[in-house]
Design an enzyme around this catalytic site. Structure first.
Site, PDB file in Angstrom:
ATOM      1  N   GLY A 159      84.540 -78.222  75.679  1.00 36.89           N
ATOM      2  CA  GLY A 159      85.550 -77.400  75.025  1.00 36.89           C
ATOM      3  C   GLY A 159      85.037 -76.356  74.054  1.00 36.89           C
ATOM      4  O   GLY A 159      85.822 -75.546  73.565  1.00 36.89           O
ATOM      5  N   GLU A 207      79.883 -82.922  76.963  1.00 33.00           N
ATOM      6  CA  GLU A 207      80.124 -82.388  78.317  1.00 33.00           C
ATOM      7  C   GLU A 207      80.420 -80.893  78.272  1.00 33.00           C
ATOM      8  O   GLU A 207      81.502 -80.448  78.666  1.00 33.00           O
ATOM      9  CB  GLU A 207      81.320 -83.105  78.949  1.00 33.00           C
ATOM     10  CG  GLU A 207      81.196 -84.603  79.031  1.00 33.00           C
ATOM     11  CD  GLU A 207      82.498 -85.281  79.513  1.00 33.00           C
ATOM     12  OE1 GLU A 207      83.575 -84.662  79.460  1.00 33.00           O
ATOM     13  OE2 GLU A 207      82.405 -86.426  79.952  1.00 33.00           O
ATOM     14  N   GLY A 222      80.604 -77.031  79.269  1.00 32.92           N
ATOM     15  CA  GLY A 222      80.537 -76.201  80.473  1.00 32.92           C
ATOM     16  C   GLY A 222      80.571 -74.740  80.065  1.00 32.92           C
ATOM     17  O   GLY A 222      79.570 -74.032  80.055  1.00 32.92           O
ATOM     18  N   ARG A 223      81.764 -74.317  79.617  1.00 35.10           N
ATOM     19  CA  ARG A 223      81.999 -72.914  79.277  1.00 35.10           C
ATOM     20  C   ARG A 223      80.976 -72.343  78.290  1.00 35.10           C
ATOM     21  O   ARG A 223      80.489 -71.232  78.458  1.00 35.10           O
ATOM     22  CB  ARG A 223      83.398 -72.794  78.669  1.00 35.10           C
ATOM     23  CG  ARG A 223      83.825 -71.381  78.363  1.00 35.10           C
ATOM     24  CD  ARG A 223      85.053 -71.368  77.445  1.00 35.10           C
ATOM     25  NE  ARG A 223      86.103 -72.261  77.859  1.00 35.10           N
ATOM     26  CZ  ARG A 223      87.115 -71.929  78.659  1.00 35.10           C
ATOM     27  NH1 ARG A 223      87.221 -70.718  79.135  1.00 35.10           N
ATOM     28  NH2 ARG A 223      88.037 -72.827  78.971  1.00 35.10           N
ATOM     29  N   ARG A 255      91.451 -66.200  85.808  1.00 37.62           N
ATOM     30  CA  ARG A 255      91.734 -66.446  84.392  1.00 37.62           C
ATOM     31  C   ARG A 255      92.679 -65.429  83.739  1.00 37.62           C
ATOM     32  O   ARG A 255      93.570 -65.826  83.009  1.00 37.62           O
ATOM     33  CB  ARG A 255      90.427 -66.557  83.591  1.00 37.62           C
ATOM     34  CG  ARG A 255      89.478 -67.636  84.129  1.00 37.62           C
ATOM     35  CD  ARG A 255      88.360 -67.994  83.174  1.00 37.62           C
ATOM     36  NE  ARG A 255      88.859 -68.710  82.030  1.00 37.62           N
ATOM     37  CZ  ARG A 255      89.086 -68.186  80.858  1.00 37.62           C
ATOM     38  NH1 ARG A 255      88.775 -66.929  80.621  1.00 37.62           N
ATOM     39  NH2 ARG A 255      89.580 -68.910  79.878  1.00 37.62           N
ATOM     40  N   TYR A 265      95.842 -67.509  82.656  1.00 37.28           N
ATOM     41  CA  TYR A 265      95.857 -67.897  81.234  1.00 37.28           C
ATOM     42  C   TYR A 265      96.046 -66.695  80.300  1.00 37.28           C
ATOM     43  O   TYR A 265      95.788 -66.827  79.097  1.00 37.28           O
ATOM     44  CB  TYR A 265      94.524 -68.546  80.823  1.00 37.28           C
ATOM     45  CG  TYR A 265      94.033 -69.667  81.695  1.00 37.28           C
ATOM     46  CD1 TYR A 265      94.666 -70.903  81.701  1.00 37.28           C
ATOM     47  CD2 TYR A 265      92.910 -69.496  82.498  1.00 37.28           C
ATOM     48  CE1 TYR A 265      94.190 -71.938  82.488  1.00 37.28           C
ATOM     49  CE2 TYR A 265      92.428 -70.528  83.288  1.00 37.28           C
ATOM     50  CZ  TYR A 265      93.082 -71.744  83.282  1.00 37.28           C
ATOM     51  OH  TYR A 265      92.601 -72.754  84.062  1.00 37.28           O
ATOM     52  N   CYS A 290      98.511 -58.956  97.202  1.00 39.17           N
ATOM     53  CA  CYS A 290      99.934 -58.598  97.221  1.00 39.17           C
ATOM     54  C   CYS A 290     100.716 -59.381  96.183  1.00 39.17           C
ATOM     55  O   CYS A 290     101.583 -60.195  96.528  1.00 39.17           O
ATOM     56  CB  CYS A 290     100.483 -58.831  98.612  1.00 39.17           C
ATOM     57  SG  CYS A 290      99.558 -57.880  99.799  1.00 39.17           S
ATOM     58  N   TYR A 297      84.497 -70.965  85.154  1.00 39.19           N
ATOM     59  CA  TYR A 297      85.829 -70.967  85.751  1.00 39.19           C
ATOM     60  C   TYR A 297      86.131 -69.641  86.457  1.00 39.19           C
ATOM     61  O   TYR A 297      87.252 -69.159  86.448  1.00 39.19           O
ATOM     62  CB  TYR A 297      86.891 -71.322  84.685  1.00 39.19           C
ATOM     63  CG  TYR A 297      86.543 -72.605  83.960  1.00 39.19           C
ATOM     64  CD1 TYR A 297      86.611 -73.820  84.642  1.00 39.19           C
ATOM     65  CD2 TYR A 297      86.077 -72.606  82.649  1.00 39.19           C
ATOM     66  CE1 TYR A 297      86.240 -75.006  84.011  1.00 39.19           C
ATOM     67  CE2 TYR A 297      85.702 -73.786  82.014  1.00 39.19           C
ATOM     68  CZ  TYR A 297      85.791 -74.984  82.697  1.00 39.19           C
ATOM     69  OH  TYR A 297      85.425 -76.142  82.078  1.00 39.19           O
TER      70      TYR A 297
HETATM   71  N1  LLP Z   1      84.962 -82.621  80.086  1.00 42.23           N
HETATM   72  C1  LLP Z   1      86.195 -82.762  80.620  1.00 42.23           C
HETATM   73  C2  LLP Z   1      86.736 -84.109  80.772  1.00 42.23           C
HETATM   74  C3  LLP Z   1      86.922 -81.627  80.997  1.00 42.23           C
HETATM   75  O1  LLP Z   1      88.137 -81.773  81.519  1.00 42.23           O
HETATM   76  C4  LLP Z   1      86.353 -80.338  80.831  1.00 42.23           C
HETATM   77  C5  LLP Z   1      87.091 -79.150  81.224  1.00 42.23           C
HETATM   78  C6  LLP Z   1      85.057 -80.240  80.290  1.00 42.23           C
HETATM   79  C7  LLP Z   1      84.396 -81.401  79.919  1.00 42.23           C
HETATM   80  C8  LLP Z   1      84.358 -78.937  80.096  1.00 42.23           C
HETATM   81  O2  LLP Z   1      85.019 -78.117  79.188  1.00 42.23           O
HETATM   82  P1  LLP Z   1      84.307 -76.766  78.711  1.00 42.23           P
HETATM   83  O3  LLP Z   1      83.111 -77.121  77.895  1.00 42.23           O
HETATM   84  O4  LLP Z   1      83.939 -75.992  79.931  1.00 42.23           O
HETATM   85  O5  LLP Z   1      85.330 -76.054  77.916  1.00 42.23           O
HETATM   86  N2  LLP Z   1      90.014 -73.463  83.885  1.00 42.23           N
HETATM   87  C9  LLP Z   1      90.144 -73.346  82.441  1.00 42.23           C
HETATM   88  C10 LLP Z   1      89.377 -74.413  81.722  1.00 42.23           C
HETATM   89  C11 LLP Z   1      89.772 -75.809  82.140  1.00 42.23           C
HETATM   90  C12 LLP Z   1      88.905 -76.846  81.499  1.00 42.23           C
HETATM   91  C13 LLP Z   1      89.067 -78.140  82.207  1.00 42.23           C
HETATM   92  N3  LLP Z   1      88.282 -79.195  81.683  1.00 42.23           N
HETATM   93  C14 LLP Z   1      89.721 -71.959  82.014  1.00 42.23           C
HETATM   94  O6  LLP Z   1      89.361 -71.138  82.856  1.00 42.23           O
HETATM   95  O7  LLP Z   1      89.798 -71.638  80.819  1.00 42.23           O
END
Ligand code: LLP
Length: 442
Positions: free
Chosen positions: A239, A276, A278-279, A315, A319, A358, A387
């Site tokens: 997150g 965890e 990601g982003r 996105r 969003y 479209c 994403y």
């Molecule tokens: N752990 C769990 C259990 C998660 O559900 C997620 C993301 C992460 C880790 C990684 O979160 P990050 O560090 O990437 O923020 N599609 C959306 C984001 C959805 C996130 C879903 N879960 C977007 O494009 O903003």
């Protein structure tokens, strides 16, 4: 923030001009910078070093095997949410014991596959799922560790689609239920319930929601202790934010400054920490390269129509997310010092940057200030590494984009562009008139 910079009026990924990537591989193409990816991962690791966390890169954010490989080479584990992601993890050479498996709807097949592979921790979402994973672990004779996902009911201050740790979302169980789930678990099972998991939302640009969530989870740990139940693992989820606008995301050190002091004592007592992200690692590590197909004026607006839109990058439309967009080839005087909605430069025009699909919702940016662009120009959509490709679709029978990984002066195609034949490859041919069933229906 990243290694995508204009030099002499030409946008480069590290040492590689993006115009050369477009020339070699066409558009739309996602281009990733390996150096940016490594730098973000290392910064997180260094910031949280006092807690010695296991970093599990969140595969869903960008799941190309070459990207997973980069994470694995840096010593990261992986955060998985499906059998498909486990398959990718194994192909990328990840050690399953350093991977975690989350997901609200794990199927028996996915659970069995993860047990057979030896996934390190199962992040469990309900009492029913816990009993099911335990049953399968016992049937297969495979031991495993489990962490119960808690919904700490905090406000992450993010889009409603991605706020997970608020009251009454589908994720995890509330704090009161958590104690019951722990107490109800059969301790003779090969599945050992010994951890707590959180993921409160994404992206979260402040530290307070983490602090609130950690305080609640530590209280829960104390009450579990009072029932004689130990917690060995705490998985804080992901997150952390990324820079969609220059300077928008707090650095890893800011999150760490708030989180480390709260968990230091617990870690010294033996608590294992998992993160965890990601982003925060991959968003700024990628751009989406698109080409302008047409421009036009209509109804008092100017439209820049590109060869990809919501099919490649959902996105903005899903969003209302902001992604900075700028031409790849532009006079040096027209390169802004900050990536923001309205750069203070002369001669910009207000345009809607849209895709070819479209739907009115098919756009990359609305009312955006850009230097004048024309048919044939290349545009970079920034911070598209997370994403982006992982949420891309084939809507309107659009072949999925190519992906290129740049590392220094090398640019490697890591996913080829789909062809029209790829689009129909999984479809069964239309039955001929001779098919008996069809004949009977006629
Ligand atoms: N752990 C769990 C259990 C998660 O559900 C997620 C993301 C992460 C880790 C990684 O979160 P990050 O560090 O990437 O923020 N599609 C959306 C984001 C959805 C996130 C879903 N879960 C977007 O494009 O903003």
């Amino acid at each position: 923030m990243d290694r995508f910079e204009h030099r002499d009026g030409s946008l480069r990924a590290e040492e590689v001009p993006l115009s050369a990537v477009a020339e070699a591989h066409g558009t739309p193409t996602f281009v990733y910078s390996a150096a940016t990816f490594r730098a973000h991962l290392r910064r997180l690791r260094e910031a949280f070093a006092p807690l010695r966390p296991q970093l599990c890169y969140s595969v869903k954010s960008c799941s190309n095997l070459a990207i997973l490989r980069l994470a694995v080479e840096e010593g990261a584990g992986l955060d998985l949410v499906s059998g498909g992601e486990l398959h990718r993890a194994i192909l990328a050479g990840a050690d399953p014991s350093r991977c975690v498996l989350a997901g609200v709807g794990k199927t028996d097949r996915e659970i069995a596959g993860a047990l057979e592979a030896g996934v390190g921790v199962f992040n469990i979402e309900s009492a029913e799922e816990l009993a099911n994973v335990a049953r399968i672990a016992d049937d297969l004779g495979r031991p495993a560790r489990a962490a119960l996902r808690i919904n700490p009911e905090v406000e992450p201050g993010t889009h409603r689609h991605t706020a997970t740790g608020r009251r009454a979302t589908k994720f995890g169980v509330d704090l009161a239920t958590a104690v019951e789930v722990f107490r109800g678990h059969d301790r003779r099972s090969r599945l050992r319930l010994c951890g707590l998991h959180l993921h409160i939302g994404s992206p979260i640009a402040t530290t307070a929601p983490y602090v609130d969530a950690i305080d609640r989870v530590l209280e829960l740990r104390d009450s579990l202790r009072r029932h004689g139940l130990g917690v060995e693992v705490l998985d804080l989820g992901g997150g952390f934010a990324a820079d969609y606008v220059t300077g928008q995301a707090p650095p890893a050190s800011t999150y760490a400054a708030a989180i480390v002091p709260r968990l230091r004592a617990a870690v010294e007592e033996g608590l294992e920490l998992i993160l965890e992200p990601g982003r925060s690692i991959v968003a700024n590590s990628g751009v989406l390269l698109v080409r302008v197909t047409y421009t036009k004026e209509s109804g008092g607006r100017r439209f820049v129509i590109c060869d990809a839109g919501m099919n490649a990058l959902l996105r903005p439309s899903h969003y209302d997310a902001f992604h900075f967009i700028w031409p790849c080839e532009v006079p040096p005087a027209l390169v802004p010092s900050r990536r923001e909605e309205r750069p203070a430069l002369p001669g910009l025009e207000e345009v809607d940057v849209v895709g070819p699909l479209c739907e009115t919702g098919d756009y990359l940016a609305i009312a955006r200030s850009l230097p004048p662009v024309e048919r044939g120009d290349l545009l970079a959509v920034y911070a598209a590494g997370a994403y982006g490709m992982s949420m891309a679709s084939r809507y309107n029978s659009s072949p999925l984009p190519a992906e290129v990984l740049v590392d220094g002066s090398s640019a490697r195609l890591v996913r080829r562009r789909e062809t029209y034949d790829d689009l129909v490859a999984h479809e069964l041919a239309v039955p001929s008139q001779a098919t008996p069933l069809l004949g009977a229906l006629r």
